[in-house]
Design a protein around this motif. Sequence first.
Motif, PDB file in Angstrom:
ATOM      1  N   SER A 180      -1.824  -0.696  -4.097  1.00 59.37           N
ATOM      2  CA  SER A 180      -2.787   0.396  -4.142  1.00 59.37           C
ATOM      3  C   SER A 180      -2.277   1.498  -3.226  1.00 59.37           C
ATOM      4  O   SER A 180      -1.103   1.519  -2.851  1.00 59.37           O
TER       5      SER A 180
ATOM      6  N   LEU B  90       0.853  -1.184   0.000  1.00 55.65           N
ATOM      7  CA  LEU B  90       0.000   0.000   0.000  1.00 55.65           C
ATOM      8  C   LEU B  90       0.891   1.237   0.000  1.00 55.65           C
ATOM      9  O   LEU B  90       1.619   1.504   0.957  1.00 55.65           O
TER      10      LEU B  90
ATOM     11  N   GLY C  81     -12.782  -3.167   1.887  1.00 58.50           N
ATOM     12  CA  GLY C  81     -11.350  -3.425   1.796  1.00 58.50           C
ATOM     13  C   GLY C  81     -10.960  -4.834   2.156  1.00 58.50           C
ATOM     14  O   GLY C  81      -9.832  -5.085   2.598  1.00 58.50           O
TER      15      GLY C  81
ATOM     16  N   PRO D 174      -6.970   1.565   3.685  1.00 58.97           N
ATOM     17  CA  PRO D 174      -6.679   1.180   2.309  1.00 58.97           C
ATOM     18  C   PRO D 174      -7.745   1.710   1.349  1.00 58.97           C
ATOM     19  O   PRO D 174      -8.932   1.776   1.689  1.00 58.97           O
TER      20      PRO D 174
ATOM     21  N   VAL E 200      -3.164   4.271   0.220  1.00 58.91           N
ATOM     22  CA  VAL E 200      -3.972   4.490   1.419  1.00 58.91           C
ATOM     23  C   VAL E 200      -4.620   5.866   1.341  1.00 58.91           C
ATOM     24  O   VAL E 200      -4.170   6.746   0.612  1.00 58.91           O
TER      25      VAL E 200
ATOM     26  N   TYR F 239      -4.412   2.778  -8.159  1.00 61.29           N
ATOM     27  CA  TYR F 239      -4.511   1.313  -8.196  1.00 61.29           C
ATOM     28  C   TYR F 239      -4.516   0.822  -9.645  1.00 61.29           C
ATOM     29  O   TYR F 239      -3.831  -0.159  -9.987  1.00 61.29           O
TER      30      TYR F 239
END
Length: 518
Positions: free
Chosen positions: A311, A268, A388, A320, A313, A327
């Motif tokens: 991806s 992340l 998530g 997330p 945050v 992403y």
Amino acid sequence: MAEHATKRRRHGGRAGNARRSTTATIEQMPWRVPVNTDAPTEPLNEEGIEAIHDCAMRILEEIGIEFLNAEALAVLKDAGCTIDGQNVRMGRDWVMEMVAKAPADFTITPRNPAREIHIGGKSMVFVNVSSPPNYWDLEKGKIPGTREDCQNLLKLTQYFNCIHVAGGYPVEPVDVHASVRHLDVLYDKLTLTDKVAHAYSLGKERVEDVMEMVRIAGGLTQEEFEATPRMYTNINSTSPLKHDEPMLDGYMRCVRRGQATVVTPFTLAGAMAPVTMAGAVAQSIAEALCVIALAQYIRPGAPCVLGTFTSNVDMKSGAPAFGTPEYMRATQMTGQMARYYGLPLRSSGVCAANVPDGQAMWETSNSLWAAVQSQTNMVYHAAGWLEGGLIASPEKFIMDCEILQQIQRYFEPATFATGEDDIALEAIRSVGNDGHFFGIDHTQERYTTAFYQPFLSDWRNFEGWNLAGGVWTAERAHRMFKAIMAEFQPPPMEDAIREELADFVARRKREGGAPTDF
């Protein structure tokens, strides 16, 4: 709805494209492994690819990866890697030599050979939601997962032809003790579905038990089981730059027995990886390639998949985020890197939404179309994921399957064919400057097959929809879920095999199952 579907018959075209389901609840497309007909989206130029590759190699050469597993450390020491405690540094030449041994594509054959899947090339398979601890539907709300909820999501996994793999636990049945949970869920998975199954790499017992149960379910000898992939495991790194004890243990056991493996760093950006997407992707590549290299040193030619779960945050909350522009770009970039290394790619159909609403569908749609654009071969969490990854939902599962079928239809050559009948010059000539195309032969011969027909979407105008009760999409999906559960029939299994599976589960439970702390 069920009565209407029972009476209706389609001929030609979509009857070739779609066959009736085994129940009367919906009419769906047939089982098939879709082929991605599009060219990939490639945001990186050659210099960009080389920059990410060089950064990944420098991470492996200069910084190193922590391998928290003594056996893996011993193997890598034998391979000539530099070991300092649990830190492993490896040269790029060795890494690339090992990675080059991995096959670009392979098959996985479950207990029903008709459900065999191809991983690699332009093939694209969809996997159900896996591992949320919580369940949500319109009746129960959000609750901890139960075995019954898990079974119902497995039934949806079997029912929908656009789902190719029964991955993970579609929801964690927390009412079953963790020491024996894998035994009960795999028994359910192997009896309620006949699709490719997954094993969690959480130490020796879980992986060994699942491999044995898959072997029994397939009626295979040990030699037959090991001759070709019959199941797979997926492991995640502990970002940044670590691989843990139980996952490496289970991963290596699958490798040694010829089963497929996926390694998916969970990077992340802004939390466990750099805030820049190129840096996050480079770190992800390093975390994945070091374990793929380990697999190839153990068993050259072992079937391996490069996974991406990069991806960002939410920088306001630290939560997330999924289905974001970042992403999508990270997935596309990792697709380029997977092709650079000659490896199949895994990505995911994910969102951060808490209920199956508009946010859930636009974020999931972004994720799924990023999978298409990146030429992903295995799409995890393609149906049913919420919050998530903390919630699995049957309504969301069914809503996602509508998208998956649309993607399958999008790939069909009929949508972009340019033959004489497709160009339709004579049809255009016959209508000329007046009239319409509804009644002409060209339309009448094709109208039932020309376009995708949804099983969940409602295309009526507002007045028609309102007169019919004004049912919102999630409510329609909930009613469909109930109808599917009422009509579900498990796939056939020989009584002797079912009994052998049950006996194995009972014996392993008496032995205590798996340890619950590492």
